[in-house]
Design an enzyme around this catalytic site. Structure first.
Site, PDB file in Angstrom:
ATOM      1  N   CYS A   4      11.720  -0.385 -38.176  1.00 29.04           N
ATOM      2  CA  CYS A   4      10.888  -0.303 -37.123  1.00 29.04           C
ATOM      3  C   CYS A   4      11.003   0.454 -36.017  1.00 29.04           C
ATOM      4  O   CYS A   4      12.114   1.310 -35.970  1.00 29.04           O
ATOM      5  CB  CYS A   4      11.080  -1.852 -36.470  1.00 29.04           C
ATOM      6  SG  CYS A   4      10.903  -3.216 -37.231  1.00 29.04           S
ATOM      7  N   ARG A  28      10.006   4.778 -40.443  1.00 29.88           N
ATOM      8  CA  ARG A  28      10.844   3.455 -39.992  1.00 29.88           C
ATOM      9  C   ARG A  28      10.443   2.320 -40.522  1.00 29.88           C
ATOM     10  O   ARG A  28      11.177   1.269 -40.304  1.00 29.88           O
ATOM     11  CB  ARG A  28      11.390   3.632 -38.677  1.00 29.88           C
ATOM     12  CG  ARG A  28      11.940   4.730 -38.069  1.00 29.88           C
ATOM     13  CD  ARG A  28      12.283   4.837 -36.555  1.00 29.88           C
ATOM     14  NE  ARG A  28      13.180   3.655 -36.392  1.00 29.88           N
ATOM     15  CZ  ARG A  28      14.485   4.082 -36.247  1.00 29.88           C
ATOM     16  NH1 ARG A  28      15.004   5.201 -36.530  1.00 29.88           N
ATOM     17  NH2 ARG A  28      15.288   2.942 -36.132  1.00 29.88           N
ATOM     18  N   TRP A  36       8.798  -2.730 -39.565  1.00 31.17           N
ATOM     19  CA  TRP A  36       9.475  -2.974 -41.000  1.00 31.17           C
ATOM     20  C   TRP A  36       9.598  -4.701 -40.958  1.00 31.17           C
ATOM     21  O   TRP A  36      10.782  -4.914 -40.259  1.00 31.17           O
ATOM     22  CB  TRP A  36      10.510  -2.309 -41.422  1.00 31.17           C
ATOM     23  CG  TRP A  36      11.055  -2.192 -42.821  1.00 31.17           C
ATOM     24  CD1 TRP A  36      10.654  -1.695 -43.753  1.00 31.17           C
ATOM     25  CD2 TRP A  36      12.403  -3.012 -43.323  1.00 31.17           C
ATOM     26  NE1 TRP A  36      11.357  -2.037 -44.971  1.00 31.17           N
ATOM     27  CE2 TRP A  36      12.501  -2.968 -44.568  1.00 31.17           C
ATOM     28  CE3 TRP A  36      13.149  -3.839 -42.723  1.00 31.17           C
ATOM     29  CZ2 TRP A  36      13.318  -3.516 -45.304  1.00 31.17           C
ATOM     30  CZ3 TRP A  36      14.304  -4.547 -43.354  1.00 31.17           C
ATOM     31  CH2 TRP A  36      14.230  -4.503 -44.504  1.00 31.17           C
ATOM     32  N   ASN A  50      13.102  -3.248 -32.102  1.00 33.09           N
ATOM     33  CA  ASN A  50      13.602  -2.957 -33.172  1.00 33.09           C
ATOM     34  C   ASN A  50      14.964  -3.367 -33.304  1.00 33.09           C
ATOM     35  O   ASN A  50      16.116  -3.213 -32.480  1.00 33.09           O
ATOM     36  CB  ASN A  50      13.833  -1.306 -33.108  1.00 33.09           C
ATOM     37  CG  ASN A  50      14.702  -0.958 -34.544  1.00 33.09           C
ATOM     38  OD1 ASN A  50      14.680  -1.495 -35.386  1.00 33.09           O
ATOM     39  ND2 ASN A  50      15.253   0.230 -34.148  1.00 33.09           N
ATOM     40  N   GLY A  51      15.336  -4.377 -34.337  1.00 33.81           N
ATOM     41  CA  GLY A  51      16.632  -5.143 -34.603  1.00 33.81           C
ATOM     42  C   GLY A  51      16.086  -6.658 -34.938  1.00 33.81           C
ATOM     43  O   GLY A  51      15.196  -6.947 -35.537  1.00 33.81           O
ATOM     44  N   GLU A  98      22.154   8.415 -58.591  1.00 33.85           N
ATOM     45  CA  GLU A  98      21.095   9.017 -57.647  1.00 33.85           C
ATOM     46  C   GLU A  98      19.907   9.322 -58.295  1.00 33.85           C
ATOM     47  O   GLU A  98      18.811   9.106 -57.858  1.00 33.85           O
ATOM     48  CB  GLU A  98      21.900  10.210 -57.054  1.00 33.85           C
ATOM     49  CG  GLU A  98      20.910  10.964 -56.103  1.00 33.85           C
ATOM     50  CD  GLU A  98      20.458  10.335 -54.735  1.00 33.85           C
ATOM     51  OE1 GLU A  98      21.063   9.083 -54.656  1.00 33.85           O
ATOM     52  OE2 GLU A  98      19.414  10.656 -54.029  1.00 33.85           O
ATOM     53  N   LYS A 158      16.207   7.586 -57.221  1.00 34.03           N
ATOM     54  CA  LYS A 158      15.039   8.172 -56.719  1.00 34.03           C
ATOM     55  C   LYS A 158      13.866   8.009 -57.590  1.00 34.03           C
ATOM     56  O   LYS A 158      12.925   7.536 -56.978  1.00 34.03           O
ATOM     57  CB  LYS A 158      15.340   9.943 -57.110  1.00 34.03           C
ATOM     58  CG  LYS A 158      16.124  10.428 -56.214  1.00 34.03           C
ATOM     59  CD  LYS A 158      15.847  10.949 -54.671  1.00 34.03           C
ATOM     60  CE  LYS A 158      15.948   9.820 -53.716  1.00 34.03           C
ATOM     61  NZ  LYS A 158      17.365   9.679 -53.243  1.00 34.03           N
ATOM     62  N   GLU A 217      12.863   4.147 -56.327  1.00 38.40           N
ATOM     63  CA  GLU A 217      12.315   3.712 -55.030  1.00 38.40           C
ATOM     64  C   GLU A 217      10.933   4.542 -54.856  1.00 38.40           C
ATOM     65  O   GLU A 217       9.926   4.077 -54.069  1.00 38.40           O
ATOM     66  CB  GLU A 217      13.229   4.293 -54.003  1.00 38.40           C
ATOM     67  CG  GLU A 217      13.605   5.810 -53.975  1.00 38.40           C
ATOM     68  CD  GLU A 217      14.633   5.903 -52.820  1.00 38.40           C
ATOM     69  OE1 GLU A 217      14.819   5.388 -51.638  1.00 38.40           O
ATOM     70  OE2 GLU A 217      15.281   7.055 -52.694  1.00 38.40           O
ATOM     71  N   HIS A 267      28.975   0.088 -74.161  1.00 39.62           N
ATOM     72  CA  HIS A 267      29.599  -1.239 -73.695  1.00 39.62           C
ATOM     73  C   HIS A 267      28.371  -2.349 -73.259  1.00 39.62           C
ATOM     74  O   HIS A 267      28.753  -3.382 -72.573  1.00 39.62           O
ATOM     75  CB  HIS A 267      30.715  -1.403 -72.639  1.00 39.62           C
ATOM     76  CG  HIS A 267      31.797  -0.533 -73.112  1.00 39.62           C
ATOM     77  ND1 HIS A 267      32.906  -1.078 -74.244  1.00 39.62           N
ATOM     78  CD2 HIS A 267      32.213   0.781 -72.799  1.00 39.62           C
ATOM     79  CE1 HIS A 267      33.540  -0.201 -74.373  1.00 39.62           C
ATOM     80  NE2 HIS A 267      33.250   1.145 -73.540  1.00 39.62           N
ATOM     81  N   LYS A 297      13.217   4.477 -43.682  1.00 40.07           N
ATOM     82  CA  LYS A 297      14.076   5.353 -43.838  1.00 40.07           C
ATOM     83  C   LYS A 297      15.210   4.877 -43.009  1.00 40.07           C
ATOM     84  O   LYS A 297      16.500   5.509 -43.601  1.00 40.07           O
ATOM     85  CB  LYS A 297      13.403   6.620 -42.903  1.00 40.07           C
ATOM     86  CG  LYS A 297      14.229   7.988 -42.976  1.00 40.07           C
ATOM     87  CD  LYS A 297      14.159   8.510 -44.511  1.00 40.07           C
ATOM     88  CE  LYS A 297      15.012   9.748 -44.453  1.00 40.07           C
ATOM     89  NZ  LYS A 297      15.354  10.029 -46.078  1.00 40.07           N
TER      90      LYS A 297
HETATM   91  C1  AGP Z   1      17.688   6.958 -50.256  1.00 42.68           C
HETATM   92  O1  AGP Z   1      16.806   7.674 -50.916  1.00 42.68           O
HETATM   93  C2  AGP Z   1      17.576   5.841 -49.470  1.00 42.68           C
HETATM   94  N1  AGP Z   1      16.017   5.640 -49.366  1.00 42.68           N
HETATM   95  C3  AGP Z   1      18.536   4.980 -49.107  1.00 42.68           C
HETATM   96  O2  AGP Z   1      19.041   4.268 -50.178  1.00 42.68           O
HETATM   97  C4  AGP Z   1      19.313   5.655 -48.004  1.00 42.68           C
HETATM   98  O3  AGP Z   1      20.328   6.711 -48.447  1.00 42.68           O
HETATM   99  C5  AGP Z   1      20.516   4.280 -47.437  1.00 42.68           C
HETATM  100  O4  AGP Z   1      19.397   3.554 -46.731  1.00 42.68           O
HETATM  101  C6  AGP Z   1      21.344   5.113 -46.262  1.00 42.68           C
HETATM  102  O5  AGP Z   1      20.746   5.593 -45.190  1.00 42.68           O
HETATM  103  P1  AGP Z   1      21.645   6.593 -44.307  1.00 42.68           P
HETATM  104  O6  AGP Z   1      22.264   7.768 -45.273  1.00 42.68           O
HETATM  105  O7  AGP Z   1      20.842   6.929 -43.379  1.00 42.68           O
HETATM  106  O8  AGP Z   1      22.783   5.723 -43.808  1.00 42.68           O
END
Ligand code: AGP
Length: 615
Positions: free
Chosen positions: A2, A27, A75, A101-102, A488, A492, A495, A511, A610
């Site tokens: 948010c 956000r 969000w 926001n929260g 990672e 990517k 998401e 395994h 984000k």
């Molecule tokens: C990564 O591509 C993400 N969208 C997500 O995993 C992100 O890294 C995670 O939410 C942590 O965020 P931060 O680094 O702002 O704490």
């Protein structure tokens, strides 16, 4: 999660709010809304499900005048994304509007009590409870809006950054925060508020970061007032200078922020290392370590806490620190650490890694670590965010604003800073030989050029991506330093393209996951010519012999792998510990182009935000 934005001044607020919402859309983009108080004191509220552009459409042609306004991009946490659950939430008599926001954790208890007092609720949100509570206190207590907000905030449990305006008062906006970020931009005769500084850039460079448990009263033609919610006394106003430019917030000719951010990496890594590698690549200087050298000299254990991509960087950090500093290192998901009753003492160092510096779980984890006496070090990107303000020391990665929801340049920046950190602690403790410092520091200095070479794979990867756009599953395999790179790469892809992908330590594949391999399941294998290369060759053969296709990331000139794998992408040779930085870039591009081929919105993937400021 948010984003909130507000304006009080002499300009029309609406356009400023909409521009601010666009900048905060990373956000959350489940719904958007705005409340404006015009010169006559009328309160006009507009809300729409979906993106900010939907709000613009639904407000078009309506009365959006007013030099005071608040707005929100959501969000969803409580209640599905729809117009009713969108913010601003309005009090029962339609006189008070609030954006939030929260999360209000005790909203159910408060809601029941308000229902008994005759209140009815339209939305499913926790936020509506807060605005109704404020109105109830104001009306029954006959007090001012400020006093009602203060009293209501004493009753709520949870996290909030809020902005409140009231009908018939075009001259006042009240904002408060606890555990969710809020920045105030102080202009000439105008004031801006926002979840982060991006909506404020271009209007003023004078900002105040509201601290936890503070409430600010913004009144036309009056100086800003900040009051502590703990003792009702005025707080010190600390005006800081913002170092962000509008250009940094724009796409700069790229189709998407994500692509811009991938291609920015030579420059961002240059910024990240600037001034930190000295004496002809023979010494690393991190002021956050230098100032607290005794802590690092006497450290018995290091715990790295983070979430998501930052957690993947932490896994690489563990290897780096263990290897160069010979200190035991643990890596924890912040969300697990905070509820795991961790055993910590004064000789422990907890290092948090976060791009945004606002991730709720990471913030809570470091607060707990400090309470338990550990020394807390933060690695963060966003300057002035909550996490760096709650640590004992730290290092910024300085890669500039990352707007694309999928983290790219922040990951490579985090790994770079972790490398510098490991080297600098290792130097201090005498556990790393000068030759190693020189070799790695020199390679880091060359890294911008190295990455420029890797980015030349762009066309090849774009072509390759077409072959795999319609795969339903992917396996990403790596070993040693590149096991986290595999995690990672898989994240990517998941998401932004919504293709299921699993990252695995290559040797573990046999395994279990090997059962999944068939001709429809491609494997991306990260296999630079490092100390584990001979081992990973076996894993490639295991995939091939089961009909799986292999895309291998290999060191330049590796012809042997070209004979085994279906596709190879060659990356320049760098010291082993730096291979994750170089190898992650083709993985970013592969995920990017697959998602684009599928027509996905890579900058704003579904369900994601984000900055994850809720648990
Ligand atoms: C990564 O591509 C993400 N969208 C997500 O995993 C992100 O890294 C995670 O939410 C942590 O965020 P931060 O680094 O702002 O704490």
């Amino acid at each position: 999660m948010c984003g909130i934005v507000g304006y009080l001044g002499s300009r029309q607020a609406y356009d400023i709010l909409i521009q601010g919402l666009h900048r905060l859309e990373y956000r959350g983009y489940d719904s958007a809304g705005a409340a404006l108080v015009n010169a006559e004191g009328s309160l006009n509220v507009y809300k729409a499900k979906g993106k900010v552009s939907n709000l613009e459409q639904s407000a078009a042609g309506k009365d959006t005048t007013g030099t005071l306004g608040i707005a929100h991009t959501r969000w969803a946490t409580h209640g599905e994304p729809n117009d009713v659950n969108a913010h601003p939430q309005i009090s029962q008599t339609h006189s008070i509007a609030l954006v939030h926001n929260g999360t209000i954790e005790n909203y159910n208890v408060l809601k029941k009590a308000l229902i008994q007092h005759g209140y009815t609720f339209e939305s499913e949100t926790d936020t509506e409870v807060l605005v109704q509570l404020i109105e109830y206190i104001k009306l029954t207590g006959g007090c001012s809006l400020l006093d009602a907000i203060i009293e209501a905030l004493h009753q709520v449990e949870g996290a909030y950054a809020i902005a409140v305006v009231e009908e018939n008062d075009p001259d006042t906006m009240i904002v408060a925060r606890k555990s969710s970020p809020l920045v105030i931009g102080v202009g000439d005769d105008e004031t801006f508020i926002a979840s982060d500084a991006t909506p404020i850039v271009g209007f003023t460079d004078r900002v105040v970061y509201l601290r936890d448990n503070e409430i600010a009263v913004i009144k036309r033609n009056e100086p800003l007032r900040i009051i502590s919610l703990e003792n009702n006394k005025p707080s010190k106003i600390d005006i800081q200078t913002l170092k962000l430019s509008v250009a940094q917030l724009e796409k700069g000719g790229y189709d998407t922020f994500m692509l811009k951010e991938i291609f920015e990496q030579p420059a961002t890594l240059r910024d990240c290392i600037r001034g930190r590698i000295v004496d002809d690549c023979n010494r690393i200087v991190l002021s956050g370590v230098e100032i607290h050298r005794d802590r690092f000299l006497n450290a018995r254990r290091i715990v790295l806490v983070a979430c998501g991509t930052s957690w993947h960087a932490a896994l690489i950090g563990k290897r780096l620190i263990q290897e160069m500093c010979r200190i035991p290192v643990e890596v924890e998901y912040a969300s697990e650490f905070r509820y795991g009753n961790p055993v910590l003492d004064k000789q422990d160092i907890v290092i948090s890694i976060s791009q945004s510096g606002e991730t709720a779980d990471t913030l809570a984890a470091i607060q707990l670590a400090r309470e338990k006496g550990a020394f807390v070090y933060g690695i963060c990107n966003v300057v002035g965010a909550s996490i760096p303000r709650n640590t004992d020391s730290g290092t910024y990665i300085h890669v500039g604003p990352e707007i694309g929801v999928a983290s790219t340049k922040a990951f490579t920046g985090q790994v770079t800073v972790l490398t510098l950190l490991a080297l600098s602690i290792g130097q201090l403790r005498g556990t790393v030989v000068p030759e190693t410092v020189h070799e790695i520091a020199s390679a880091l200095m060359e890294m911008p050029k190295t990455i420029e070479k890797v980015l030349k794979l762009d066309g090849e990867i774009q072509k390759l991506s077409r072959t795999f756009t319609y795969a339903h599953n992917f396996l990403y395999l790596g070993r040693g330093y590149n096991y986290p790179t595999a995690l990672e790469g898989a994240l990517k892809l998941k998401e932004i393209s919504y293709i299921h992908a699993e990252g695995y330590p290559a040797a573990e594949m046999k395994h279990g996951p090997i059962a999944l391999i068939d001709h429809e399941m491609p494997s991306v294998i990260i296999a630079p010519s490092d100390s584990l290369y001979d081992k990973i060759i076996n894993n490639v053969q295991q995939v091939k012999s089961r009909g799986g296709s292999v895309i291998a990331i290999v060191s330049k000139g590796n012809r042997a792998m070209a004979e085994m794998a279906d596709y190879t992408l060659e990356i320049p040779d760098v010291p082993e510990c730096l291979t994750p930085i170089v190898a992650s870039i083709p993985l970013q591009l592969l995920a990017y182009y697959i998602a684009i081929n599928k027509g996905k919105n890579v900058d704003q993937p579904r369900n994601l935000a984000k900055s994850v400021t809720v648990e």
